[in-house]
Every structure is written in C-alpha cells, then in structure tokens.
Scaffold this motif. Structure first.
Motif, PDB file in Angstrom:
ATOM      1  N   ARG A   1       0.810  -1.156  -0.101  1.00 61.60           N
ATOM      2  CA  ARG A   1      -0.041   0.018  -0.145  1.00 61.60           C
ATOM      3  C   ARG A   1       0.944   1.149  -0.014  1.00 61.60           C
ATOM      4  O   ARG A   1       0.635   2.255  -0.546  1.00 61.60           O
ATOM      5  CB  ARG A   1      -0.952   0.063   1.389  1.00 61.60           C
TER       6      ARG A   1
ATOM      7  N   GLN B   1       1.647   1.784  -3.637  1.00 58.15           N
ATOM      8  CA  GLN B   1       0.745   2.082  -4.340  1.00 58.15           C
ATOM      9  C   GLN B   1       0.181   3.749  -3.994  1.00 58.15           C
ATOM     10  O   GLN B   1       0.015   4.147  -4.827  1.00 58.15           O
ATOM     11  CB  GLN B   1      -0.398   1.174  -3.983  1.00 58.15           C
ATOM     12  N   GLU B   2       0.425   3.888  -2.915  1.00 55.69           N
ATOM     13  CA  GLU B   2       0.178   5.508  -2.450  1.00 55.69           C
ATOM     14  C   GLU B   2       1.201   6.509  -3.262  1.00 55.69           C
ATOM     15  O   GLU B   2       0.957   7.472  -3.916  1.00 55.69           O
ATOM     16  CB  GLU B   2       0.441   5.555  -0.963  1.00 55.69           C
TER      17      GLU B   2
ATOM     18  N   ALA C   1       2.682   5.740  -5.890  1.00 47.54           N
ATOM     19  CA  ALA C   1       2.313   5.436  -7.311  1.00 47.54           C
ATOM     20  C   ALA C   1       1.067   6.635  -7.668  1.00 47.54           C
ATOM     21  O   ALA C   1       1.266   6.889  -8.932  1.00 47.54           O
ATOM     22  CB  ALA C   1       2.014   4.204  -7.751  1.00 47.54           C
ATOM     23  N   ARG C   2       0.163   6.533  -6.729  1.00 46.35           N
ATOM     24  CA  ARG C   2      -0.944   7.466  -7.264  1.00 46.35           C
ATOM     25  C   ARG C   2      -0.653   8.913  -7.300  1.00 46.35           C
ATOM     26  O   ARG C   2      -1.370   9.622  -7.999  1.00 46.35           O
ATOM     27  CB  ARG C   2      -2.164   7.186  -6.119  1.00 46.35           C
ATOM     28  N   ALA C   3       0.304   9.081  -6.813  1.00 47.81           N
ATOM     29  CA  ALA C   3       0.854  10.748  -6.641  1.00 47.81           C
ATOM     30  C   ALA C   3       1.835  11.052  -8.128  1.00 47.81           C
ATOM     31  O   ALA C   3       1.815  12.334  -8.229  1.00 47.81           O
ATOM     32  CB  ALA C   3       1.749  10.938  -5.409  1.00 47.81           C
TER      33      ALA C   3
ATOM     34  N   PRO D   1       1.635  10.773 -11.385  1.00 47.16           N
ATOM     35  CA  PRO D   1       1.008  11.515 -12.409  1.00 47.16           C
ATOM     36  C   PRO D   1       1.022  12.952 -12.620  1.00 47.16           C
ATOM     37  O   PRO D   1       0.875  13.693 -13.458  1.00 47.16           O
ATOM     38  CB  PRO D   1      -0.416  10.735 -12.481  1.00 47.16           C
TER      39      PRO D   1
ATOM     40  N   TRP E   1       4.600  -1.186 -10.298  1.00 46.85           N
ATOM     41  CA  TRP E   1       3.566  -0.330 -10.214  1.00 46.85           C
ATOM     42  C   TRP E   1       4.367   1.215 -10.384  1.00 46.85           C
ATOM     43  O   TRP E   1       3.360   2.048 -10.904  1.00 46.85           O
ATOM     44  CB  TRP E   1       3.259  -0.336  -8.409  1.00 46.85           C
TER      45      TRP E   1
ATOM     46  N   ASP F   1       4.510   1.970 -14.208  1.00 41.33           N
ATOM     47  CA  ASP F   1       3.246   2.016 -14.924  1.00 41.33           C
ATOM     48  C   ASP F   1       2.829   3.395 -14.467  1.00 41.33           C
ATOM     49  O   ASP F   1       2.070   4.150 -15.309  1.00 41.33           O
ATOM     50  CB  ASP F   1       2.379   1.196 -14.339  1.00 41.33           C
ATOM     51  N   ALA F   2       2.922   4.147 -13.295  1.00 44.04           N
ATOM     52  CA  ALA F   2       2.316   5.325 -12.862  1.00 44.04           C
ATOM     53  C   ALA F   2       3.313   6.502 -13.429  1.00 44.04           C
ATOM     54  O   ALA F   2       2.496   7.673 -13.524  1.00 44.04           O
ATOM     55  CB  ALA F   2       2.210   5.083 -11.438  1.00 44.04           C
TER      56      ALA F   2
END
Length: 444
Positions: A65, A68-69, A71-73, A75, A102, A105-106
């Motif tokens: 996680r 993943q957090e 990765a979400r930032a 873009p 991950w 990809d981000a």
C-alpha cells in the motif's frame, strides 16, 4: 501589439529513494535534491525500509500500500526518477518486481539511476561456492549457488520490465561508470543511457568544511598528539569493506599512525541476542585488541612454549595489541562524514571485489579533496577513469603495499581542486535528461 512574456514552467521532478536513512543511497539523494532544487521543483518520496524489508505478511501488505500510495501521486509530475537499489524495494525478487512495476506504470516519464548493476547470464557462482567449500563452509557455498540463480532471474525480469516501459513511454537510464553504461546500451540494448560518477559536495563546499573541521570535534581523538597521522576508513562494517586489511597494514606503520573507523554495524545486520557482530569481532581479533598472549596462543597454537614456566608472561597484554591505535568513531550523518574526512591525512578504501558498481564513501572523499588510497577493485578502477591519477591503488588484501602507500609522499595536494566531474556537471546532466519531456507536456 506586444506579446506577453511566457515564463517557462519549472520541471516537476519526483525522486523515489531511501531518504531518511544513514546509508549511501539516502545520502546521495539528499545531495542530489540540493543540487537540483535551484533548477526544478523536486519532491522526494522516501521508501520506508521498515515496511518494505519486513518478512511479516501483514507488514508486507502495508508495504504494498505504501508503494501504491506513491504511485498514485506520480501522474502529477513531469518526470519520475527512481534511485534503484533493488533491496530497498523488498526482500524477494517477486516483491521487488511487483513494486517496481507499479512505479513504472504510474510515472508519466521515468529515469532510473542504477546503484546496483545486475548482469545477466551469471548463472551459478561456482567460484564463490568452491572457495566456501575449501574453507569447510557448505552453507555459504549453497548460498552462493542460490544467490547466483536469484540475481540472474531478478536481472532478466527487471530488464524485461524496463524494456516494456521503454516501448510505452520515455525511459532514461543513468549509470555511475562507463562500463555499466556500455552494458546497458551495447549488451542490453537500451536506447537512452547516460553516466556520471556520484557527486556530493563542490570544491568550495569542501573548503568551507575544511576551514572549520578540527580533530577536537571528535572526543575520541582529543588525547592524541597534534602530529599523529590519521588514517580514515568509512562505512558500515561489512566483510566486503576489507577493513581487516587496514588493521594489518597498521602493524607495519610507525606508532604515530592511527586508524579511525568511521562507521558501525548496519541496522539490518543487528541480530537478536548476538553478543558481538562477527565482522566486528574479526576486526578486533585482527588488531589483538584487549587480548593477552595466552588468548592469541590459544587461537594460533602454543608451539614450544612451556605454559607453567611462562604463566605470568602469557597473561600479559599481547605486544601486538593495536587497541590504543584503532579508534571506533561511530556512525555519522552526512555533515559528520565530511568533517571526518577533512581531518584525515589519508582516506583508505580497502574493499574486496564483490561486483559493486559505485561507492559513496570514495566519491565523497574525492569531492572533499582527500588523499585517497584504494584497493584495485573494478568499481574503483572505473571511477579512476573520470579522475586520472587522483586515486592511489594497491592490490586487494596486500596490506604491505597499503602500508608502503600510506608512508609514501602523496602525489599532490588535492584540497580545493575542482574535479572535471562534479556537482555542477551532475546537476547539468539531471536537468538535461529531465527537461525535454516536461517541456513537451507543458505545450500540450
């Protein structure tokens, strides 16, 4: 009509790395952030080593996680740089590759700075295994064989992941020496590859440190005479560092020469209930620190000594006890390491050959204008191609040659000399590599 002036937007760069750690990669990232901040907006995402290197299942899920957090930032940035040391992403190849995937990809555009270069087709490490068997260490031999297969598999899958990324988006690779750059470009077939040695401080910054650094800053050294010769070794204690070679060389040097060990046991190497780290114990034994004649005789054989007649003598401190001349200085932060190097007459890097591609310690020593004496490893030889005649070499393990090098006059005074590859050229490379995709995205 006058057209309005358009101010170019600064590149938004995300750096993914260890950061809040006392390790070489974190130290380099802190230096890199300082070098790049005048030119672009830099945000560092710190890889939480407590989570990412935990073997516990529940914590592993938290580690996923955590990635993943991050990765979400990504873009929201123009470019993402990953300071890649595989082990900082996990303990197994599966976890490392999943988490690296991950992040790749981000990222809208990505660069990879390699701190470890895994080669493909290494296969089974028969040489390492055979050497371990010769020393009657079957477990170490088995570990060498399994480790070779694991690294080969990780290398193949990691490079395949990067090739897929290269086909879909901008991918730029950064190596710390020319050999690794050629491996990436000519053997592995990647298109956009750059190289630059690690750089931490400028010549002017090193002179500022030297102007204020004093031996009295370190309590362990306050009792030494002013004319004592200080030999510094740097880094976490690990067998590949070869510090025992420096201890052996100390035996051959005059009594006014002292060995300073700046470093300590790595936090990941601390074992529960262990009375002493095995490598630290090896260093102390090599220096016969606090040992009597009898202690050494028990280890090396008593020979023809009559213990009854010489009982008093064998209980005495061994005449080769180097305890008063070996000083364990502890683990320091970035600024502390720079001050420590500034007070040393010679910085010694007695590393073994383990396939290492770079070393933060030797790079910082060169940045600091220190006299550097280093073992002839492939990584140090590659570094010397950037800095001809700036490193004095000795053959790995040859403590006699090391002692002779230390005793000889240094080739020249390196203090205050700005090297051809430095913090400015390092920043220029990073700005050049990360500016183009950002400009293209701003136009869109």
């Amino acid at each position: 009509m006058d057209l309005p002036q358009i101010t170019p937007r600064r590149t938004r760069l995300a750096i993914i790395s260890t950061f809040d750690e006392l390790c070489g990669i974190a130290g380099y990232t802190r230096a890199l952030e300082k070098q790049l901040s005048p030119h672009m907006d830099v945000t560092v995402f710190d890889l939480d080593q407590f989570l990412l290197r935990s073997p516990h299942r529940r914590v592993r899920q938290q580690a996923d996680r955590h990635i993943q957090e991050i990765a979400r930032a990504l873009p929201a940035f123009d470019f993402v740089n990953i300071q890649l040391e595989y082990g900082t992403l996990g303990l197994t190849a599966e976890r490392i590759l999943r988490r690296l995937g991950w992040l790749l990809d981000a990222a809208p555009a990505v660069s990879i700075t390699f701190h470890t270069m895994l080669e493909v087709n290494t296969g089974l490490r028969w040489g390492d295994a055979g050497a371990a068997l010769m020393r009657l260490r079957p477990h170490r031999a088995a570990a060498a064989l399994v480790g070779g297969l694991r690294d080969d598999l990780l290398a193949r899958r990691a490079y395949a992941l990067l090739r897929r990324t290269e086909r879909r988006k901008t991918l730029r690779l950064i190596a710390h020496n020319r050999r690794d750059a050629r491996l990436l470009r000519e053997v592995l077939g990647f298109g956009d590859v750059s190289h630059h040695p690690l750089s931490f401080v400028s010549a002017s910054e090193s002179e500022t440190v030297r102007a204020v650094a004093r031996r009295h800053d370190f309590p362990q050294l306050r009792h030494l005479p002013a004319d004592a010769k200080l030999i510094g070794t740097f880094g976490f204690l690990s067998p590949y560092k070869g510090f025992e070679t420096a201890v052996r060389a100390l035996r051959l040097l005059p009594p006014d020469h002292h060995l300073l060990v700046f470093g300590g046991v790595h936090p990941q190497a601390i074992k529960r209930y262990a009375t002493i780290d095995p490598y630290l114990d090896q260093i102390l034994r090599e220096g016969r620190v606090g040992r009597s004649v009898l202690d050494v005789l028990r280890e090396e054989g008593a020979g023809g000594l009559r213990l009854e007649a010489d009982a008093a003598r064998v209980m005495e401190t061994h005449p080769g006890d180097l305890g008063p001349r070996i000083h364990f200085m502890g683990v320091l932060d970035d600024a502390g390491f720079a001050r420590a190097m500034a007070i040393c007459d010679t910085v010694v890097m007695p590393y073994l050959e383990v396939g290492q591609t770079s070393s933060g310690a030797i790079a910082l020593a060169l940045n600091m204008g220190c006299r550097v004496v280093a073992s002839r490893t492939r990584a140090f030889l590659q570094l010397a191609r950037y800095f001809p005649d700036e490193i004095e070499f000795f053959d790995i393990g040859n403590y006699a040659e090391l002692a002779q090098r230390v005793m000889a006059e240094p080739a020249r005074d390196r203090r205050g000399v700005e090297m051809p590859f430095n913090t400015r050229t390092n920043a220029e490379m990073y700005v050049r590599l990360h500016a183009a995709p950002a400009a293209a995205r701003a136009v869109r």
